[in-house]
Design a protein around this motif. Structure first.
Motif, PDB file in Angstrom:
ATOM      1  N   UNK A  49       0.852  -1.188   0.000  1.00  0.00           N
ATOM      2  CA  UNK A  49       0.000   0.000   0.000  1.00  0.00           C
ATOM      3  C   UNK A  49       0.884   1.232   0.000  1.00  0.00           C
ATOM      4  N   UNK A  50       0.618   2.173  -0.894  1.00  0.00           N
ATOM      5  CA  UNK A  50       1.265   3.481  -0.847  1.00  0.00           C
ATOM      6  C   UNK A  50       0.481   4.321   0.164  1.00  0.00           C
ATOM      7  N   UNK A  51       0.914   4.246   1.418  1.00  0.00           N
ATOM      8  CA  UNK A  51       0.109   4.813   2.501  1.00  0.00           C
ATOM      9  C   UNK A  51       0.103   6.340   2.512  1.00  0.00           C
ATOM     10  N   UNK A  52       1.193   6.956   2.089  1.00  0.00           N
ATOM     11  CA  UNK A  52       1.244   8.415   2.041  1.00  0.00           C
ATOM     12  C   UNK A  52       2.157   8.815   0.899  1.00  0.00           C
ATOM     13  N   UNK A 102      -6.442  -5.763   6.872  1.00  0.00           N
ATOM     14  CA  UNK A 102      -7.657  -5.435   6.126  1.00  0.00           C
ATOM     15  C   UNK A 102      -7.337  -5.342   4.643  1.00  0.00           C
ATOM     16  N   UNK A 103      -7.416  -6.458   3.948  1.00  0.00           N
ATOM     17  CA  UNK A 103      -7.042  -6.509   2.535  1.00  0.00           C
ATOM     18  C   UNK A 103      -7.976  -5.713   1.649  1.00  0.00           C
ATOM     19  N   UNK A 104      -9.212  -5.546   2.074  1.00  0.00           N
ATOM     20  CA  UNK A 104     -10.232  -4.899   1.237  1.00  0.00           C
ATOM     21  C   UNK A 104     -10.236  -3.391   1.352  1.00  0.00           C
ATOM     22  N   UNK A 105     -10.012  -2.878   2.576  1.00  0.00           N
ATOM     23  CA  UNK A 105     -10.101  -1.433   2.791  1.00  0.00           C
ATOM     24  C   UNK A 105      -8.932  -0.884   3.617  1.00  0.00           C
ATOM     25  N   UNK A 106      -7.811  -1.583   3.634  1.00  0.00           N
ATOM     26  CA  UNK A 106      -6.722  -1.214   4.529  1.00  0.00           C
ATOM     27  C   UNK A 106      -5.646  -0.338   3.947  1.00  0.00           C
ATOM     28  N   UNK A 107      -5.954   0.406   2.883  1.00  0.00           N
ATOM     29  CA  UNK A 107      -4.935   1.253   2.252  1.00  0.00           C
ATOM     30  C   UNK A 107      -5.483   2.649   1.999  1.00  0.00           C
ATOM     31  N   UNK A 118      -8.262  -1.133  -1.391  1.00  0.00           N
ATOM     32  CA  UNK A 118      -7.701  -2.462  -1.086  1.00  0.00           C
ATOM     33  C   UNK A 118      -6.185  -2.459  -1.248  1.00  0.00           C
ATOM     34  N   UNK A 119      -5.527  -3.429  -0.653  1.00  0.00           N
ATOM     35  CA  UNK A 119      -4.100  -3.606  -0.868  1.00  0.00           C
ATOM     36  C   UNK A 119      -3.855  -4.026  -2.324  1.00  0.00           C
ATOM     37  N   UNK A 120      -2.641  -3.761  -2.800  1.00  0.00           N
ATOM     38  CA  UNK A 120      -2.216  -4.269  -4.108  1.00  0.00           C
ATOM     39  C   UNK A 120      -1.513  -5.605  -3.883  1.00  0.00           C
ATOM     40  N   UNK A 121      -1.904  -6.619  -4.626  1.00  0.00           N
ATOM     41  CA  UNK A 121      -1.373  -7.963  -4.453  1.00  0.00           C
ATOM     42  C   UNK A 121      -0.233  -8.223  -5.442  1.00  0.00           C
ATOM     43  N   UNK A 122       0.858  -8.802  -4.945  1.00  0.00           N
ATOM     44  CA  UNK A 122       2.007  -9.147  -5.773  1.00  0.00           C
ATOM     45  C   UNK A 122       2.186 -10.665  -5.788  1.00  0.00           C
ATOM     46  N   UNK A 123       2.249 -11.227  -6.992  1.00  0.00           N
ATOM     47  CA  UNK A 123       2.476 -12.654  -7.170  1.00  0.00           C
ATOM     48  C   UNK A 123       3.816 -12.854  -7.871  1.00  0.00           C
ATOM     49  N   UNK A 124       4.674 -13.756  -7.379  1.00  0.00           N
ATOM     50  CA  UNK A 124       5.971 -13.976  -8.040  1.00  0.00           C
ATOM     51  C   UNK A 124       5.791 -14.291  -9.521  1.00  0.00           C
ATOM     52  N   UNK A 125       6.672 -13.713 -10.342  1.00  0.00           N
ATOM     53  CA  UNK A 125       6.547 -13.869 -11.787  1.00  0.00           C
ATOM     54  C   UNK A 125       7.902 -14.268 -12.371  1.00  0.00           C
ATOM     55  N   UNK A 126       7.956 -15.429 -12.994  1.00  0.00           N
ATOM     56  CA  UNK A 126       9.177 -15.917 -13.626  1.00  0.00           C
ATOM     57  C   UNK A 126       9.197 -15.516 -15.104  1.00  0.00           C
ATOM     58  N   UNK A 127      10.377 -15.261 -15.627  1.00  0.00           N
ATOM     59  CA  UNK A 127      10.518 -14.876 -17.027  1.00  0.00           C
ATOM     60  C   UNK A 127      10.020 -16.010 -17.930  1.00  0.00           C
ATOM     61  N   UNK A 128       9.027 -15.745 -18.777  1.00  0.00           N
ATOM     62  CA  UNK A 128       8.425 -16.822 -19.577  1.00  0.00           C
ATOM     63  C   UNK A 128       9.396 -17.497 -20.543  1.00  0.00           C
ATOM     64  N   UNK A 129      10.424 -16.783 -21.004  1.00  0.00           N
ATOM     65  CA  UNK A 129      11.320 -17.352 -22.015  1.00  0.00           C
ATOM     66  C   UNK A 129      12.605 -17.919 -21.405  1.00  0.00           C
TER      67      UNK A 129
END
Length: 298
Positions: A138-141, A163-168, A174-185
């Motif tokens: 969350x970019x809180x400020x 509070x994932x829905x309203x905690x930012x 809502x919070x921004x969700x980050x999922x690990x991402x591997x280089x496709x190639x």
């Protein structure tokens, strides 16, 4: 599309250790300490950039170091975070923020000078880990004039990790969700020019019987691009930055090095290459030259 499953996924450095210790050179302040040391807040800016040395055993990497995917519903982003820069390449645009300092649960960042809304301003980004290797932030400020303001800002009413829905933020985003991402190639590939490519999340190696070997350090990547740095002993563009743009083609991919001599990673990533790379034009779609095509190495 992966030629080899041997390559591991995204490496996120030091997350568990970062939760236990602070990085060398970080300035940690309490309210009591601030009141006792006159003028300390005004002198923070000079010390915030001290990130320590990667060779120092006490160095702790940015907890979010790695590459991530974030889906916002109306658009998506590919984020690569290092100890120094936060790359956002989104469906609506590209932003690269400088990381001023970080702790196990937050970072102070500076917006780029050409940002449309908050040029050169500072913000505080707070984050927490989630089960399964995901993170939320969350970019809180934001919109602050200096790093000290962001570091010392009281954000307990602006960020609620539970509070994932309203905690930012004050309006309850809502919070921004980050999922690990591997280089496709990632994998090992043969090109139509006789080279063998070995690609991981962190390096791009090209070996050719006549042209020799070139090894690039990968700085950041997304779903159709790779930002990488040429080696220091490169004959033509030592330590310069290159941008590779690619697209799926058969069982492999086609690509074009649309930028090859960027003075820094930000300018290489941000360069307008719309007149250089055309994924639909295999014959002349790479600055007038043909694309390079790959297939899985045998």
């Amino acid at each position: 599309m992966v030629a080899s499953d041997a390559e591991i996924g995204v490496e996120v450095n030091g997350k568990e250790e970062a939760a236990k210790s602070s990085r060398k050179g970080l300035i940690t302040l309490s309210v009591v300490g601030l009141l006792c040391v006159g003028g300390l807040a005004g002198g923070l800016a000079g010390g915030l950039a001290n990130r320590g040395d990667d060779d120092d055993e006490e160095h702790v990497h940015m907890p979010l170091a790695g590459t991530w995917f974030s889906d916002y519903g109306s658009g998506s982003c590919y984020l690569t975070v290092t100890d120094e820069l936060w790359y956002n390449v989104c469906s609506w645009g590209t932003t690269v923020k400088r990381i001023e300092t970080y702790e196990p649960s937050f970072a102070v960042l500076q917006m780029p000078a050409d940002d449309s809304w908050n040029p050169s301003k500072y913000l505080k980004t707070e984050f927490h880990s989630l089960p399964g290797g995901d993170w939320a932030y969350c970019d809180s400020i934001y919109g602050l004039d200096n790093a000290s303001q962001a570091l010392l800002a009281e954000t307990s009413e602006l960020y609620d990790a539970a509070n994932a829905t309203h905690g930012c933020g004050a309006t309850g985003f809502p919070h921004s969700l980050l999922t690990p991402y591997a280089l496709p190639i990632r994998g090992t590939w043969a090109t139509n020019f006789g080279a063998t490519l070995t690609i991981s999340n962190g390096a791009w190696e090209s070996v050719h019987e006549s042209w020799g070997t070139s090894i690039y350090r990968i700085e950041a990547y997304g779903d159709n691009w790779v930002l990488m740095q040429n080696s220091a002993d490169d004959t033509w563009n030592p330590s310069k930055y290159s941008k590779v743009e690619w697209h799926t083609s058969g069982s492999g991919f086609g690509y074009c090095i649309s930028v090859y001599d960027g003075s820094d990673s930000v300018s290489a990533l941000s360069a307008d290459t719309s007149a250089i790379y055309d994924a639909a034009n295999a014959t002349n779609g790479c600055n007038g030259f043909s694309h390079t095509f790959t297939s899985p190495a045998q």
